[in-house]
Scaffold this motif. Structure first.
Motif, short mmCIF file in Angstrom:
data_model
loop_
_atom_site.label_atom_id
_atom_site.label_comp_id
_atom_site.label_asym_id
_atom_site.label_seq_id
_atom_site.Cartn_x
_atom_site.Cartn_y
_atom_site.Cartn_z
N TYR A 161 45.76 32.95 44.77
CA TYR A 161 46.56 33.79 45.64
C TYR A 161 47.41 32.98 46.61
CZ TYR A 161 42.43 33.12 48.68
OH TYR A 161 41.38 32.59 49.41
N LEU A 162 48.49 33.63 47.03
CA LEU A 162 49.33 33.16 48.13
C LEU A 162 49.34 34.26 49.17
CD1 LEU A 162 52.37 31.87 45.99
CD2 LEU A 162 50.51 30.49 46.95
N THR A 177 36.35 39.39 52.96
CA THR A 177 37.55 39.81 52.24
C THR A 177 37.37 41.24 51.74
OG1 THR A 177 37.83 37.53 51.44
CG2 THR A 177 39.11 39.23 50.32
N ALA A 178 38.46 42.01 51.74
CA ALA A 178 38.47 43.34 51.14
C ALA A 178 39.80 43.51 50.43
CB ALA A 178 38.29 44.42 52.20
N GLY A 179 39.76 43.98 49.19
CA GLY A 179 41.00 44.12 48.44
C GLY A 179 40.89 45.07 47.28
N GLY A 208 45.78 42.63 45.73
CA GLY A 208 46.17 42.45 47.13
C GLY A 208 44.93 42.57 47.98
N GLU A 209 44.87 41.81 49.09
CA GLU A 209 43.65 41.80 49.89
C GLU A 209 43.94 41.38 51.33
OE1 GLU A 209 41.32 38.95 47.66
OE2 GLU A 209 42.02 37.28 48.91
N LEU A 249 47.00 38.23 54.74
CA LEU A 249 47.27 39.22 53.71
C LEU A 249 47.67 38.44 52.46
CD1 LEU A 249 49.28 41.92 55.72
CD2 LEU A 249 46.88 42.02 54.97
N ASN A 250 46.90 38.61 51.40
CA ASN A 250 47.07 37.82 50.19
C ASN A 250 47.51 38.69 49.01
OD1 ASN A 250 45.97 35.63 51.62
ND2 ASN A 250 43.89 36.16 50.96
N VAL A 251 48.28 38.11 48.11
CA VAL A 251 48.58 38.71 46.82
C VAL A 251 48.33 37.64 45.77
CG1 VAL A 251 50.24 40.41 47.65
CG2 VAL A 251 51.04 38.13 47.04
#
Length: 218
Positions: free
Chosen positions: A27-28, A167-169, A182-183, A210-212
């Motif tokens: 992820y980024l 983490t939650a996504g 997404g998370e 915020l990651n995707v």
């Protein structure tokens, strides 16, 4: 053993490996860090040899070296798994923080580097291909410490203390092996950093991201 019991046991043994699943995720994202208190000793610092101040941090996620993360999860069942995760996040003290406290450089920018062992929970295909998940982990911070003042300079990787991650996504399945997600991720890490001049600095960093990303399972 009866034929029925033998058949049942054999079926369970054959089915067990099929339950195992390995998932890789990359992820980024955008990462920030709120203010934190920095204290310690910096012999030769022109402003204060025993600094104790509140630092304002900048994340600069999209400037090289960029923010990114890697996660590997071994799903033991459809809903629970163990894994490891590495996140390369960054913090730069802003100009005012540095000038007021006698530092030319004060940053962890290659990077804060959080490594954790995670417990993972998911709810497969809860809504039309979407799988919500959460994880929590404990581990260590391995930052590249970059500090420079009139007292000297420090540059190098250190193991600086414990870290935790939550983490939650949501993951969306493209097919049986690939997914996108997404998370939101939060880390808290304590850093006791040794300086080249014999001093040390301590701070507790909090990051919010915020990651995707993309996942691959087999």
């Amino acid at each position: 053993m009866s034929k029925t019991h033998l058949y049942t046991a054999t079926s369970m043994l054959l089915a067990a490996p099929a339950m195992a699943e390995t998932e890789f995720a990359f992820y980024l994202g955008g990462q920030s860090a709120p203010h934190s208190v920095v204290s310690g000793t910096d012999p030769g610092n022109a402003t204060d040899e025993t600094p104790d101040f509140t630092a304002k941090w900048e994340g600069r996620s999209f400037e090289a070296p960029i923010y990114y993360g890697l996660r590997v999860t071994e799903w033991q069942t459809e809903t629970f798994g163990w894994g490891v995760e590495f996140t390369h996040s960054k913090v730069y003290a802003d100009t005012r923080t540095r000038v007021e406290n006698g530092f030319d450089t004060l940053e962890l920018t290659d990077g804060v580097n959080i490594l954790t062992v995670n417990a993972n929970r998911r709810w497969p295909d809860l809504i039309d291909g979407f799988t919500p998940y959460v994880n929590g982990g404990i581990g260590i911070g391995i930052p590249r410490v970059e500090v420079e003042s009139a007292g000297g300079s420090t540059l190098g990787y250190q193991i600086t203390g414990p870290a935790v991650r939550v983490t939650a996504g949501v993951n969306y399945a493209i097919n049986d092996t690939w997914g996108v997600f997404g998370e939101y991720q939060n880390t808290i890490s304590y850093h006791d950093m040794d300086l080249g001049n014999g001093g040390s600095l301590q701070t507790t960093l909090v990051t919010n991201a915020l990651n995707v990303g993309v996942s691959y399972s087999y």
